[in-house]
Design a protein around this motif. Structure first.
Motif, short mmCIF file in Angstrom:
data_model
loop_
_atom_site.label_atom_id
_atom_site.label_comp_id
_atom_site.label_asym_id
_atom_site.label_seq_id
_atom_site.Cartn_x
_atom_site.Cartn_y
_atom_site.Cartn_z
N PRO A 1 -24.07 16.98 16.41
CA PRO A 1 -25.50 16.68 16.41
C PRO A 1 -25.73 15.19 16.71
O PRO A 1 -25.18 14.32 16.04
N LEU A 2 -26.50 14.93 17.74
CA LEU A 2 -26.81 13.55 18.13
C LEU A 2 -28.28 13.26 17.84
O LEU A 2 -29.13 14.14 17.94
N VAL A 3 -28.56 12.03 17.46
CA VAL A 3 -29.94 11.57 17.33
C VAL A 3 -30.22 10.63 18.48
O VAL A 3 -29.56 9.58 18.61
N HIS A 4 -31.17 11.00 19.32
CA HIS A 4 -31.54 10.17 20.47
C HIS A 4 -32.71 9.29 20.06
O HIS A 4 -33.73 9.76 19.56
N GLY A 5 -32.53 7.98 20.24
CA GLY A 5 -33.59 7.04 19.89
C GLY A 5 -34.05 6.24 21.10
O GLY A 5 -33.23 5.77 21.88
N THR A 6 -35.35 6.12 21.27
CA THR A 6 -35.91 5.28 22.33
C THR A 6 -36.96 4.36 21.74
O THR A 6 -37.71 4.73 20.83
N VAL A 7 -37.00 3.14 22.24
CA VAL A 7 -37.98 2.16 21.80
C VAL A 7 -39.30 2.42 22.52
O VAL A 7 -39.34 2.50 23.75
#
Length: 549
Positions: free
Chosen positions: A91-97
């Motif tokens: 499981p990956l958590v994708h983060g974008t600003v």
């Protein structure tokens, strides 16, 4: 007399055996003859097609690539290695600003100046909540390193509690190569900052380091970043104590150093002498980071060959290669698909050919062999880090690793650069294999690029597992009039992490087959050696990490 004669015979037999081992050649391993360079070309061609859209984790293209590799595992007869499944969910958590909701400014003598996002500064996602904001003084702390082994501490004599530290994104050139790579990594720097009470970090590249352009850094940041989430729901390596992490544009450093720019120039001179200098910058920063996060389901693929020894079969020699790449991004020369042929369809193809070679053996090795196709390398070695930290049931005893990642095969291979070999007993097998194949061993030609920490083998090293990552060197045959130390370096500037890394490159697939031979033979020897791979006595990584495994 008889006892003496018997002893002399035994001694003679011993030295004859040693001599025979020393005289081994490629012909002593007939299984190598079935290695087919065209298999490597075929795998690479499929995995780097435009239809796969750059194999970004979570994308349809990544799934197509994964399905292809799984079919190859089945065809090769590899056993599913995760409790009856080839898949290990990651499981990956994708983060974008969210730049429209984020901001940065500098406060000097009461005057506030806006810092432009993506032009002056790149903000990293803050994974632990939607908005993180901090206002604090800036303190320059050299390389941001505390290294007691070298009696070196950038935090000595400077107070950073409740402040944002600013540091150079590398390590002193006076450090040994691999240790320099270790301390250039984010984790030791973040740990040091938090230990000293800092609440944020801003890094920038050393002025002499030009391997990455600002435009490419911005392009990658626009795609966001990933972290892996543990089975208990914890986001790994998110460093919530650091309320902001950012990267500053070297050409705009005047905006944050202001009147202390002359001190920075002095510091750069002192760093060349192995000295440390830190100082308050007499400015403050206000930085607000708004982050959007979403969970992306990805996975590793795991296949195995069971060892033949009733005891040693519970120990695993691990091969790893990442299948992910950067997906679709900034267009370069009219192309926006980052195919990743060399990085790293090549490593996957080589791993598959290694697996085929093991399956062709009449007698399988004593230890078991685990083949791992991992996700998220381009986002921070995530899939391999997840595997090393969350080992499948029955695979807890991982004794060694070899990672394959764009090993370089644009010309015949006469020498290899085996990252990691000097740190453990794997150096013995590496030397033995180099002699068998008639190859030379060369040192790291680019210590400043800290390649040692930039591929999946490092995830295993961090867990105390001896590991190798092998690239080719620059030696060439007499008929080759090209200076490969120039062309190979140029490739990094013109093709690395660009859409031009596709199959329209002058690959030498016979050289790729040499990489198969090298990595196969090292793993084969390790898998049949009775004694466990071990860290060398007094080794930096053995002392620091060796007890984890």
């Amino acid at each position: 007399m008889i006892k003496k004669l018997f002893f002399n015979i035994l001694l003679l037999v011993f030295f004859v055996n040693i001599g025979l081992q020393a005289q081994q050649t490629e012909d002593d391993f007939p299984v190598l003859k079935q290695i087919n360079p065209l298999n490597i070309k075929g795998h690479m061609t499929f995995l780097s097609e435009d239809d796969l859209m750059g194999r970004r984790p979570g994308s349809e293209g990544f799934q197509i690539a994964s399905n292809y590799v799984k079919s190859q595992f089945i065809a090769l007869g590899l056993k599913p290695a995760n409790e009856g499944s080839y898949y290990q969910k990651v499981p990956l958590v994708h983060g974008t600003v969210k730049e429209e909701e984020s901001s940065a400014s500098i406060i000097i003598d009461g005057k506030t100046t806006t810092i432009k996002l993506s032009e002056d500064i790149i903000l990293s996602p803050y994974y632990d909540k939607a908005v993180s904001e901090v206002t604090a003084p800036l303190v320059f702390v050299g390389y941001g390193i505390t290294a007691p082994e070298f009696d070196y501490d950038d935090y000595s004599g400077v107070d950073v509690k409740g402040k944002i530290v600013v540091y150079i994104n590398s390590a002193p050139s006076t450090f040994p190569t691999s240790e320099r790579a270790f301390y250039s990594g984010s984790s030791p720097k973040y740990d040091a900052a938090i230990k000293n009470g800092a609440i944020g970090v801003i890094s920038f590249m050393h002025p002499s380091n030009t391997r990455r352009t600002w435009a490419s850094s911005v392009s990658r940041s626009n795609n966001g970043g990933f972290k892996w989430k543990s089975p208990n729901g914890i986001i790994a390596n998110s460093y919530p104590d650091l309320k902001v992490t950012a990267f500053f544009n070297n050409s705009e450093l005047d905006k944050i150093f202001g009147k202390t720019k002359n001190k920075l120039e002095e510091a750069l001179r002192l760093f060349d002498e192995g000295k440390s200098i830190s100082f308050p910058m007499n400015v403050s920063a206000n930085i607000k980071v708004a982050t959007k996060t979403e969970v992306v389901q990805s996975h590793n693929l795991l296949g195995e060959i069971t060892g033949t020894d009733p005891v040693l079969k519970d120990e695993y020699m691990v091969y790893a290669a990442h299948v992910d790449h950067l997906g679709i991004g900034r267009a370069i020369k009219g192309d926006s698909i980052y195919n990743g042929a060399h990085d790293n369809a090549s490593g996957v193809a080589i791993l598959l050919e290694i697996a085929k070679t093991f399956q062709a053996l009449e007698e399988k090795p004593k230890r078991s062999i685990l083949f791992a196709i991992v996700t998220g390398e381009e986002s921070g070695l995530l899939g391999s880090d997840y595997l090393a930290n969350n080992r499948p049931k029955g695979k807890e005893k991982m004794v060694a690793n070899i990672a394959m990642d764009m090993p370089f095969f644009f010309h015949p291979i006469l020498d290899i650069v085996p990252y990691g070999a000097v740190h453990s007993s794997l150096g013995n097998q590496t030397k033995q294999v180099a002699d068998i194949l008639g190859l030379k061993i060369s040192p790291d030609p680019f210590p400043e690029q800290v390649i040692f920490i930039r591929s999946d083998h490092y995830s295993f090293i961090k867990q105390g597992i001896p590991a190798l990552f092998i690239k080719s060197g620059f030696m060439t045959v007499p008929s080759d009039t090209v200076d490969r130390s120039i062309t190979d370096v140029m490739w990094r500037r013109t093709h690395y992490h660009t859409p031009q890394d596709d199959m329209n490159q002058p690959f030498d697939f016979n050289a790729a087959a040499t990489h198969v031979k090298v990595d196969f033979l090292i793993g084969y020897l390790v898998a049949n050696e009775i004694s466990l791979p071990k860290w060398n006595v007094g080794d930096f990584f053995g002392n620091k990490l060796g007890k984890k495994n």
